[in-house]
Design an enzyme around this catalytic site. Structure first.
Site, PDB file in Angstrom:
ATOM      1  N   LYS A 151      11.414  43.706  45.142  1.00 52.65           N
ATOM      2  CA  LYS A 151       9.882  44.016  44.109  1.00 52.65           C
ATOM      3  C   LYS A 151       9.908  43.699  43.752  1.00 52.65           C
ATOM      4  CE  LYS A 151       6.304  47.138  45.389  1.00 52.65           C
ATOM      5  NZ  LYS A 151       6.312  49.142  45.444  1.00 52.65           N
ATOM      6  N   SER A 210       2.538  50.162  49.102  1.00 53.81           N
ATOM      7  CA  SER A 210       3.188  48.892  48.172  1.00 53.81           C
ATOM      8  C   SER A 210       4.456  48.196  48.365  1.00 53.81           C
ATOM      9  CB  SER A 210       2.923  49.224  47.197  1.00 53.81           C
ATOM     10  OG  SER A 210       3.824  50.005  46.430  1.00 53.81           O
ATOM     11  N   SER A 215       4.960  54.107  49.710  1.00 51.93           N
ATOM     12  CA  SER A 215       5.248  53.422  49.866  1.00 51.93           C
ATOM     13  C   SER A 215       6.522  51.879  49.953  1.00 51.93           C
ATOM     14  CB  SER A 215       5.220  52.532  48.214  1.00 51.93           C
ATOM     15  OG  SER A 215       3.786  52.838  47.691  1.00 51.93           O
TER      16      SER A 215
END
Lengths: 95, 485
Positions: free
Chosen positions: B79, B154, B178
């Site tokens: 990420k 997210s 997330s």
């Protein structure tokens, strides 16, 4: 409690944000909606409840007071938007 | 069977037998990215040259019988809020579009030490604020099951890339859901460890008391392996927990006999899609058939969790994001009048709407005269929410419910209505506030979109969470479904 356009301008200044008029109007509406929702918390009596800052039972984590290498200047300046003589350069602080 | 559908042990067996090379694994990853990325948009930055060079070095090591890490040769996505030295790390923000980190996060170093290959950096909601990836300032990632739908967020890029078979596994971060929610929306496994188990050093901070890094994988066993590689005390993170790290894969015995499961009525009430509820009830029947027992329980403060969370997380964010001022890194606005003007202009040009909205909310909640009413109040409510979990865990080993109240929603459907968007997190946020571990595993589909089952455990009891998730997976086929791309 309801937030006015003036409050939004005050908070934007604290947060160092320059908002457009459209953003100010939109945030006034949206923050009011969110804070109205947050008032739900007042249904709960929390007078005798301790606050939780984080869930771990640890406080005051200190490292040993020993000298360590600093980062090399090239690395520190690698991402600096502006530099001069090995230092990060910013606009004048004092007029 | 696709290469990335092989289990980790099978991949390693094939590498041992010279039926497969690391270069082939890395090739497969970039070939799949080339093929699917136009539709999915999971990546922000690729690490192709380095990854291929690393693969050659590793194949040489393989030939010579050198040492190999736990995740040897596995293509991984990271990420884009986990800093990687020399590899652009943007947090999907324009503010950091040129940010070239001078160090690596502990979790990224641990992946490297375990011999995983970093394929690239994954798209996300800007600064991890959002639940749909529509807040990426670059482009929205799309759900591989239906590209009209969001992948969740997210960590949407992290979930979509694994689901699309672009990488073998990925790392995400979870503040209020997330990792778990995008894993649910994309039909894969996502684990949020106990707060403090995985170092946050080098994770660009959103809400420091909640943020936690964890794995997204195609099965529970892989999640256990990745967790094994990244868990552990780190002196560089003052909120790192100094606890013994168990053998997570050894815990996957398949035996859940006698496990006591609590099912919160608040997670299956109003607002929950009936198809999601049905999938969860079916999962509970699987547990019953395996000798576990379940009963309805109550987490009475659930309805207050979202309000408390948005005040706390936004307050912490407003403080954490004060560092983005255009002085030391990031994008500086042109022609400022003075220093303060430079801060203002740089931040206003660099941050997207959701980030500004949360900075505004957090700054307000922390400002003079409102601190007690909002921030302190929310911290006290957090104590009550954590107490709900403590109470249930006195009598139960696990809490099980849905990960999200609905399957994925359409791109654009909830934009412009932040409050509705926030309500998607009703089943994940209380868990984050309590700081306990939880995993999302696939448990069904509705109209071709995956549904996630959330299994929540006691603090630092990842072994029971993984054991229960693994047993469910072993007796169901939901995790074997793949999107048609």
């Amino acid at each position: 409690m309801s937030i006015t356009l003036k409050d939004v301008e005050h908070v934007a200044n604290l947060a160092r944000l320059a908002l457009t008029d459209a953003e100010k109007a939109q945030f006034t509406d949206q923050l009011n909606a969110i804070l109205k929702y947050a008032e739900k918390l007042n249904e709960l009596d929390t007078d005798n409840v301790e606050p939780t800052t984080h869930v771990l039972p640890i406080t005051n984590v200190l490292r040993d007071d020993e000298c360590r290498e600093s980062l090399p200047i090239e690395k520190v300046l690698l991402n600096a938007p502006d530099e001069e003589d090995g230092q990060i350069k910013v606009p004048a602080v004092l007029e | 069977m696709a290469l990335f559908d092989l289990r980790l042990q099978e991949v390693h067996n094939q590498l041992n037998n010279k039926e497969l090379s690391v270069a082939e694994l890395v090739d497969a990853s970039y070939a799949r990215i080339k093929e699917t990325e136009p539709a999915i948009q999971a990546f922000i930055t690729l690490n192709e040259d380095n990854a291929r060079a690393q693969a050659l070095e590793m194949d040489k090591r393989l030939q010579e019988g050198g040492e190999r890490g736990l995740l040897f040769g596995l293509p991984a996505g990271i990420k884009d809020n986990i800093v990687t030295e020399g590899l652009l790390t943007t947090c999907a923000s324009q503010f950091l579009r040129n940010y070239n980190p001078i160090y690596s996060a502990t979790s990224a170093l641990k992946l490297k030490a375990a011999d995983a290959v970093t394929i690239g950096k994954l798209n996300m909601d800007e600064f991890a604020m959002g639940g749909s990836n529509e807040n990426s300032s670059y482009y929205p990632t799309r759900n591989p099951w239906n590209t009209e739908y969001v992948p969740g967020g997210s960590s949407g890029g992290s979930a979509a890339s694994v689901a699309a078979g672009q990488v073998y596994f990925s790392l995400g971060s979870d503040t209020g859901g997330s990792i778990r929610q995008p894993a649910a929306y994309c039909g894969i496994v996502g684990l949020k460890p106990t707060y403090g188990l995985v170092s946050r050093f080098g994770l660009v901070a959103f809400a420091s008391s909640l943020d936690q890094i964890g794995p997204l994988t195609k099965n529970v066993e892989d999640a256990a392996y990745v967790l094994q590689a990244i868990a552990g005390y780190d002196k560089n993170d003052s909120t790192s927990a100094n606890v013994e790290i168990p053998d997570y894969t050894a815990a996957l015995t398949g035996d859940v006999k006698g496990l006591r499961i609590g099912v919160p009525k608040e997670y299956l009430g109003a607002g929950i899609d009936p198809r999601v509820k049905e999938a969860v009830m079916n999962a509970l029947k699987v547990y019953e058939s395996l000798g576990a027992t379940w009963e309805e329980v109550s987490l009475p403060h659930t309805e207050y969790a979202i309000a408390a969370y948005y005040l706390l997380a936004s307050s912490e964010a407003s403080s954490n994001l004060a560092r983005f001022d255009g002085v030391r890194y990031g994008v500086r606005a042109d022609n400022p009048d003075n220093l303060i003007d430079m801060y203002r202009k740089s931040r206003s040009q660099g941050f997207g709407p959701e980030v500004k909205r949360r900075i505004m909310l957090g700054t307000y909640a922390l400002s003079s005269g409102y601190y007690d009413a909002y921030y302190l109040k929310a911290q006290k409510v957090r104590t009550l929410i954590k107490g709900d979990f403590d109470n249930v865990f006195k009598q139960y080993d696990l809490i099980i419910g849905p990960t999200a109240p609905t399957p994925a929603f359409r791109i654009g459907e909830q934009v412009g209505d932040p409050l509705t968007m926030y309500l998607n997190d009703i089943c994940t946020i209380p868990v984050s506030l309590a700081g306990v571990p939880a995993i999302s595993v696939p448990c069904g589909t509705a109209d071709g979109l995956p549904i996630g089952l959330q299994i929540i455990g006691k603090a630092f009891d990842e072994t029971t969470v993984l054991r229960a998730a693994h047993a469910f997976e072993a007796h169901t086929d939901h995790h074997k479904l793949r999107p048609q791309l």
